[in-house]
Every structure is written in C-alpha cells, then in structure tokens.
Write an enzyme that holds these catalytic residues in place. Sequence first.
Site, PDB file in Angstrom:
ATOM      1  CG  LEU A  88       6.880 -40.690  34.569  1.00  5.88           C
ATOM      2  CD1 LEU A  88       7.370 -41.150  33.198  1.00  5.88           C
ATOM      3  CD2 LEU A  88       5.412 -41.126  34.741  1.00  5.88           C
ATOM      4  CD  GLU A 132      12.543 -35.849  32.896  1.00  5.50           C
ATOM      5  OE1 GLU A 132      12.528 -34.757  32.284  1.00  5.50           O
ATOM      6  OE2 GLU A 132      12.982 -36.905  32.432  1.00  5.50           O
ATOM      7  N   GLY A 192       6.047 -33.374  35.272  1.00  2.00           N
ATOM      8  CA  GLY A 192       5.349 -34.089  36.337  1.00  2.00           C
ATOM      9  C   GLY A 192       4.089 -34.695  35.759  1.00  2.00           C
ATOM     10  CD  GLN A 207     -28.906 -34.678  65.595  1.00  2.00           C
ATOM     11  OE1 GLN A 207     -29.173 -33.479  65.543  1.00  2.00           O
ATOM     12  NE2 GLN A 207     -29.825 -35.603  65.448  1.00  2.00           N
ATOM     13  CD  GLU A 217       1.849 -44.521  42.469  1.00  2.00           C
ATOM     14  OE1 GLU A 217       1.075 -45.245  41.825  1.00  2.00           O
ATOM     15  OE2 GLU A 217       2.670 -44.954  43.299  1.00  2.00           O
ATOM     16  CB  THR A 277      -2.555 -34.041  40.258  1.00  2.50           C
ATOM     17  OG1 THR A 277      -2.885 -33.917  38.869  1.00  2.50           O
ATOM     18  CG2 THR A 277      -1.120 -33.587  40.484  1.00  2.50           C
ATOM     19  CB  SER A 278      -7.342 -34.719  42.139  1.00  4.34           C
ATOM     20  OG  SER A 278      -6.985 -35.213  43.408  1.00  4.34           O
TER      21      SER A 278
HETATM   22  N1  CAA Z   1      -2.178 -47.874  29.063  1.00  4.94           N
HETATM   23  C1  CAA Z   1      -1.600 -48.044  27.850  1.00  4.94           C
HETATM   24  N2  CAA Z   1      -1.333 -47.018  27.004  1.00  4.94           N
HETATM   25  C2  CAA Z   1      -1.669 -45.785  27.402  1.00  4.94           C
HETATM   26  C3  CAA Z   1      -2.284 -45.523  28.640  1.00  4.94           C
HETATM   27  C4  CAA Z   1      -2.530 -46.638  29.491  1.00  4.94           C
HETATM   28  N3  CAA Z   1      -3.101 -46.488  30.690  1.00  4.94           N
HETATM   29  N4  CAA Z   1      -2.493 -44.216  28.756  1.00  4.94           N
HETATM   30  C5  CAA Z   1      -2.048 -43.639  27.623  1.00  4.94           C
HETATM   31  N5  CAA Z   1      -1.554 -44.604  26.815  1.00  4.94           N
HETATM   32  C6  CAA Z   1      -1.021 -44.443  25.455  1.00  4.94           C
HETATM   33  C7  CAA Z   1      -2.040 -43.778  24.543  1.00  4.94           C
HETATM   34  O1  CAA Z   1      -2.905 -44.742  23.974  1.00  4.94           O
HETATM   35  C8  CAA Z   1      -1.147 -43.148  23.497  1.00  4.94           C
HETATM   36  O2  CAA Z   1      -0.701 -44.152  22.606  1.00  4.94           O
HETATM   37  P1  CAA Z   1      -0.802 -43.981  20.984  1.00  4.94           P
HETATM   38  O3  CAA Z   1       0.042 -42.829  20.627  1.00  4.94           O
HETATM   39  O4  CAA Z   1      -0.337 -45.284  20.462  1.00  4.94           O
HETATM   40  O5  CAA Z   1      -2.250 -43.698  20.718  1.00  4.94           O
HETATM   41  C9  CAA Z   1       0.075 -42.733  24.319  1.00  4.94           C
HETATM   42  O6  CAA Z   1       0.098 -43.550  25.492  1.00  4.94           O
HETATM   43  C10 CAA Z   1       0.053 -41.279  24.704  1.00  4.94           C
HETATM   44  O7  CAA Z   1      -1.102 -41.079  25.468  1.00  4.94           O
HETATM   45  P2  CAA Z   1      -1.811 -39.695  25.603  1.00  4.94           P
HETATM   46  O8  CAA Z   1      -1.975 -39.068  24.252  1.00  4.94           O
HETATM   47  O9  CAA Z   1      -3.035 -39.909  26.416  1.00  4.94           O
HETATM   48  O10 CAA Z   1      -0.714 -38.851  26.397  1.00  4.94           O
HETATM   49  P3  CAA Z   1      -0.828 -37.460  27.102  1.00  4.94           P
HETATM   50  O11 CAA Z   1       0.411 -36.710  26.862  1.00  4.94           O
HETATM   51  O12 CAA Z   1      -2.137 -36.816  26.766  1.00  4.94           O
HETATM   52  O13 CAA Z   1      -0.803 -37.851  28.670  1.00  4.94           O
HETATM   53  C11 CAA Z   1      -1.667 -38.487  30.795  1.00  4.94           C
HETATM   54  C12 CAA Z   1      -1.719 -38.671  29.266  1.00  4.94           C
HETATM   55  C13 CAA Z   1      -2.777 -39.379  31.329  1.00  4.94           C
HETATM   56  C14 CAA Z   1      -1.924 -37.055  31.220  1.00  4.94           C
HETATM   57  C15 CAA Z   1      -0.279 -38.962  31.316  1.00  4.94           C
HETATM   58  O14 CAA Z   1       0.744 -38.078  30.930  1.00  4.94           O
HETATM   59  C16 CAA Z   1      -0.233 -39.128  32.821  1.00  4.94           C
HETATM   60  O15 CAA Z   1      -0.723 -40.104  33.367  1.00  4.94           O
HETATM   61  N6  CAA Z   1       0.421 -38.166  33.540  1.00  4.94           N
HETATM   62  C17 CAA Z   1       0.632 -38.278  34.970  1.00  4.94           C
HETATM   63  C18 CAA Z   1       1.913 -38.990  35.258  1.00  4.94           C
HETATM   64  C19 CAA Z   1       1.972 -39.494  36.655  1.00  4.94           C
HETATM   65  O16 CAA Z   1       1.066 -40.144  37.155  1.00  4.94           O
HETATM   66  N7  CAA Z   1       3.098 -39.246  37.325  1.00  4.94           N
HETATM   67  C20 CAA Z   1       3.309 -39.743  38.616  1.00  4.94           C
HETATM   68  C21 CAA Z   1       4.740 -40.070  38.804  1.00  4.94           C
HETATM   69  S1  CAA Z   1       5.060 -41.614  39.540  1.00  4.94           S
HETATM   70  C22 CAA Z   1       4.911 -41.432  41.221  1.00  4.94           C
HETATM   71  O17 CAA Z   1       4.367 -40.503  41.725  1.00  4.94           O
HETATM   72  C23 CAA Z   1       5.430 -42.586  41.938  1.00  4.94           C
HETATM   73  C24 CAA Z   1       5.850 -42.374  43.315  1.00  4.94           C
HETATM   74  O18 CAA Z   1       7.003 -42.085  43.571  1.00  4.94           O
HETATM   75  C25 CAA Z   1       4.899 -42.644  44.414  1.00  4.94           C
END
Ligand code: CAA
Length: 379
Positions: A125, A127, A131, A279, A363, A365-366
């Site tokens: 996911l 890039e 991020g 302690q 996965e 950030t905080s």
């Molecule tokens: N389940 C289902 N749908 C979801 C959802 C969920 N948990 N979270 C959001 N959505 C949906 C929303 O309902 C919305 O849908 P609609 O348009 O139909 O209403 C759509 O997705 C867009 O959601 P947001 O408007 O909330 O999107 P946003 O741009 O505000 O972003 C965010 C939300 C929570 C910040 C998200 O971008 C996010 O989680 N970012 C972090 C990404 C991440 O965790 N990256 C880690 C990379 S993976 C990794 O690290 C793996 C590794 O190698 C160990």
Amino acid sequence: MYFEFTEEQMMIRQAAREFAQTELKPGVIERDEHQKFPGEQIKKLGELGFLGMMVSPEYGGSGMDAISYVLVMEELSKIDASASVVVSVNNSLVCFGLEKYGTEAQKQKYLLPLAKGEKIGAFCLSEPEAGSDATSQKTTAVDMGDHYLLNGVKNWITNGNSASTYIVMAQTDASKRHNGINALIVEKGMPGFTIGAKENKMGIRGSDTHSLMFTDVKVPKENRLGDEGFGFKFAMTTLEGGRIGIASQALGIASGAYELAVQYSKERKAFGKTIADLQATQFKLADMATEIEAARLLCLKAAWLKDKGLPYSQASSMAKLYASDVAMRVTVEAVQIHGGYGFVKDFHVERLMRDAKITQIYEGTSEIQRIVISREVLK
Ligand code: CAA
C-alpha cells in the site's frame, strides 16, 4: 465475561513459546546484526500452521481463532519481532483478504500455498508519497480490457524480497479518488516487476523490507480482488485485523523485555542486595507489569470482537495505539534496569527497544490510530 483461555488456546501458546525459545532465540542477535531474514525459521513456522493460522482448513489453514493469534504473536515477539512480523503480515494482510474477498480460483491458486506456509505474501500500500495518506496512491493500474497495466513504486514493503505473492493497491481512475483504487494480486517474476535493495533499518533488522518497482506489468483482470474500485476498502478492512497482529507484536516486545528485566533484577547485586530489593526497581516493574496487562487485555478484546463477528476497527486501533506506546516505555525501562549491560547486544533488551519503535509506525502510525478512534468516538 470469561478471562480464561481454552485448553486448545493454551496448547497453541505453549507451542509458540517453545518454538520461540528453541528455534528463534539461537541466532536472533546474529540475524539482527547481519540483517539476515529468518528463512529457515519461517519455513518451520509454516509447517506448524502459524502462517495461515486463521484460514479455514479447506484452504490449507489451521482454522484457529484470533485469540490464539494474539497469543502466538505475543510469544514469538518476545524473542524475535523480525520473525513475528512475517507471521502477522502473512496471516492478517494477505491470507485474511484473500479468504474474505478472493474468488474460488484465487483462493485455490494463491491462498492455499500461502496458508500452508509454502509461500509468503506481501501487502503493498505505502508509496514514497503516500504513507499515512493512503488514498493518494500514485501507482496506476490502467484498464486494458483483459488486464491492468501496472506502473509505480511501493515503499517499505515487509517480505519485499522473500514473498512470492504481492497484493498491490493501485489507482485505476483518479477522478474517483479512493473509489478508483484496485487491489491486484501480483506474482514475483511477472515481467516489469523489480525489487529494490533491502532497507537498512533501526529495528526488526532481520525482516525483509524493500521498495518494489512496477514498469508496464501486465496483471490479468482475474487477479483483481473484489469489485472494480474496491481496493481502498479492501486495504482498510484488512488493516483492521493487521493492527491486532502489530498490537500483539508490541505486547510481545514489551513482555519479552519485562521478563528479562525481572530476571536480571533478581540476579544483579548492588548496595549489598539484589536490585529487585530496591524500591526504585520494584516500582518500575510494577508499572511495566500493569501497562503490559492493560495492553494484553486490549489486544484480546479486539481479537474477541473479531472472533464474534462484531465490529473491531476501533478496538484494534486502540490496542495498537496503546500497546505500541507500552512497548516503547517498557523497553526503555528494561534497558535502564539492566544499566550498562542493557546497552550491549548480548543482553537482548537493546534490540527489543529498537524493535519496539516500528510498532508505533507501521500499519498506521499512532496518529492514524487516533484518527480511526476519534472518528468512531465522534460518530
Ligand atoms: N473499513 C471499511 N471501509 C473503510 C474503513 C474500514 N476500516 N476505513 C475507511 N473506509 C472507507 C470509508 O467509509 C470511505 O468510504 P465512502 O467513501 O464509501 O464513505 C472510504 O473508505 C474513505 O475513507 P476516509 O474518508 O476515512 O479516508 P481518508 O483519506 O480520510 O483516510 C485513514 C482514512 C484512516 C487515514 C486511512 O488513509 C489510513 O488508514 N491510513 C493509514 C494507512 C496505513 O495503515 N498504512 C500502513 C501500510 S501497510 C503496512 O505497514 C504493512 C507492513 O508492511 C507491516
């Protein structure tokens, strides 16, 4: 409310504990030092059924519950977080999504070998410029009729080189923003797919983190997961479970460091007594134990909700937010209790302290966890 594990859950935890002691502990310092991927150990974890723990036996998995997953992740992470992240990514970010959203053909072709541990998967996911802001995907998947033409770069990919199967999120129709993103299954070796150098990291140095480059990679249409434009929601729902895995990893790093600190404090003498008699040490250990227990309960609560089929997005983010902060605090204190010995590699705690940091970053950030939680709270 029951706070008891089943016989089966306790047996699974014991198996993971023994595996960590006998298979992961020897060589863990050297693998960290030389950034060596724990390939042999991962193969054995696959044979034990830990790489597809929650996948149904019909698709080569072990059919275990998410509570058992928390227990296994904690035990493995006490000793080697570079190995446990492979278990977490393969289970939560790859197998889960394939089983939940894959077609029967995709499950037969891709899920089966991943769940059996014959192959490893990666989730792509992040890039260079996307991020936390995951909707801003620059990687493109242009619709060419029977296939997508994939172009772009992915960053920080766990299992980047050791994987065979990659789930890649890419933008097909930018005008639709997140609704234009697709999740595609890409195989290692597809023409145009290249893997960059391994990242030289502060922690989890044994884990295999790479950038991936895609240049005109032809991905068949049948490799798309879910409907057209489902890729962003695919990634979000998959990450909900992934965060239980990383929260449990953070829990394990914390409890591993805490156990070492308890043991050391009973052995180390200062001022005519053991430092456990002081302690100053006792209060540190009390705080560490309390925070670890709270983190454990949050992890188990999120897993319990998932097992019950109830919403767990908020719970998994709470578990990850809290457990990763606890991992940082506890590992820093564990180093402090060890004094100078804590600062050298032979005593393990310095590695656990370095490993802890990534749990506040990957996965989500905080800060991302706080976004997820506050949105739920304010709904
Ligand atoms: N389940 C289902 N749908 C979801 C959802 C969920 N948990 N979270 C959001 N959505 C949906 C929303 O309902 C919305 O849908 P609609 O348009 O139909 O209403 C759509 O997705 C867009 O959601 P947001 O408007 O909330 O999107 P946003 O741009 O505000 O972003 C965010 C939300 C929570 C910040 C998200 O971008 C996010 O989680 N970012 C972090 C990404 C991440 O965790 N990256 C880690 C990379 S993976 C990794 O690290 C793996 C590794 O190698 C160990």
